[in-house]
Write an enzyme that holds these catalytic residues in place. Sequence first.
Site, short mmCIF file in Angstrom:
data_model
loop_
_atom_site.label_atom_id
_atom_site.label_comp_id
_atom_site.label_asym_id
_atom_site.label_seq_id
_atom_site.Cartn_x
_atom_site.Cartn_y
_atom_site.Cartn_z
N GLU A 188 4.17 0.63 -4.65
CA GLU A 188 4.33 -0.05 -5.93
C GLU A 188 3.79 0.88 -7.02
OE1 GLU A 188 4.43 -4.83 -6.74
OE2 GLU A 188 3.41 -4.00 -5.04
N MET B 211 0.85 -1.19 0.00
CA MET B 211 0.00 0.00 0.00
C MET B 211 0.88 1.24 0.00
SD MET B 211 -2.32 2.43 1.83
CE MET B 211 -1.00 3.01 2.80
N PRO B 212 0.73 2.19 -0.82
CA PRO B 212 -0.24 2.25 -1.91
C PRO B 212 0.22 1.56 -3.19
CG PRO B 212 1.04 4.24 -1.84
CD PRO B 212 1.55 3.38 -0.73
N ILE B 213 -0.75 1.35 -4.09
CA ILE B 213 -0.47 0.92 -5.46
C ILE B 213 -0.82 2.09 -6.37
CG2 ILE B 213 -1.22 -0.61 -7.32
CD1 ILE B 213 -1.91 -2.67 -5.08
#
Lengths: 67, 67, 67, 67, 67, 67
Positions: D39, D1-3
């Site tokens: 990511e 998290m986050p993507i």
Amino acid sequence: MPIVHVYMWSGVSREAKDKIIKGITKVFEELGIPGHAVEVVILEVPRENWGVGGEQASEKFKEERPP
Amino acid sequence: MPIVHVYMWSGVSREAKDKIIKGITKVFEELGIPGHAVEVVILEVPRENWGVGGEQASEKFKEERPP
Amino acid sequence: MPIVHVYMWSGVSREAKDKIIKGITKVFEELGIPGHAVEVVILEVPRENWGVGGEQASEKFKEERPP
Amino acid sequence: MPIVHVYMWSGVSREAKDKIIKGITKVFEELGIPGHAVEVVILEVPRENWGVGGEQASEKFKEERPP
Amino acid sequence: MPIVHVYMWSGVSREAKDKIIKGITKVFEELGIPGHAVEVVILEVPRENWGVGGEQASEKFKEERPP
Amino acid sequence: MPIVHVYMWSGVSREAKDKIIKGITKVFEELGIPGHAVEVVILEVPRENWGVGGEQASEKFKEERPP
């Protein structure tokens, strides 16, 4: 162009959202892209809908807080 | 890697979410990918926001229930 | 319903894709959803387009192979 | 998290991708999120697949170049 | 606003893309949204990456052609 | 095939959703794709989660209303 989708756990503060939007827009401006062309969409997802390593984040990351 | 986004009608139970996350993670583990690298995000969408064949699922699938 | 989007590094074999599609579909069938309603879309992304921890996967995971 | 999913026109240079990945990761680090949890996936889309105001970007933005 | 992502099998003609972009933009214009605010992104996905009912579209829909 | 994801500000009326679903489905029918194969998913996003030009739409477009 570009379009940016950000997936995060629910509960992000208004201030953090503002910083994410401003910060990401600036990344592209520094590459020569005009800021007005940058669209950022933050999709908040409840922690029990988010799995890492086969486990719900609501269990695995019980203690962590979104920004 | 991989990132998996699952779009479903709203109202999925916590147990079903857990099974979806565990099940999908296992599919990749069986291909040799370490489970901790698998991220699954379930996005719940109200039925009136979901169209199939030009019709809102809130009309077309009135009787069906999410798992 | 459901729609599943899988983001992976490019270079996944045809057999692995088949296993991913079959495996994910089965996860939902086991929850009582008819298989014909499950749509799985695999989006392959070059490793240099994928960042983890601020680093391109083409650098960080040079040695790893997709399934 | 986050993507983070970034949609851009095809043809982004390796250096620009690296700057996008590093820059976006840093935005979240500044909010207290550990960088290894961020990511970033860049999805490159041909200009003729991208419409603004009802027109293909391959026509409308013929002269512009991706970073 | 809005942003529209269209996932289709690879091989869509330039003309069909143009019709998709124009047609979807018009749908929003008829709701009172200015056309210049509508962004449409078509993501083409190889048929072997697309599963319906647990089967790759490259097998299941061998005979069908994208528009 | 196709799958269409529509990202809009929250607060779209049921009637507008119906028109979006019907209108987009028709765009593909006119290209020879059977309507029953078209899936449209509308994802509503709060305005403070949506950035244009580095600014939250909740600020920038305070006066505008979703359809």
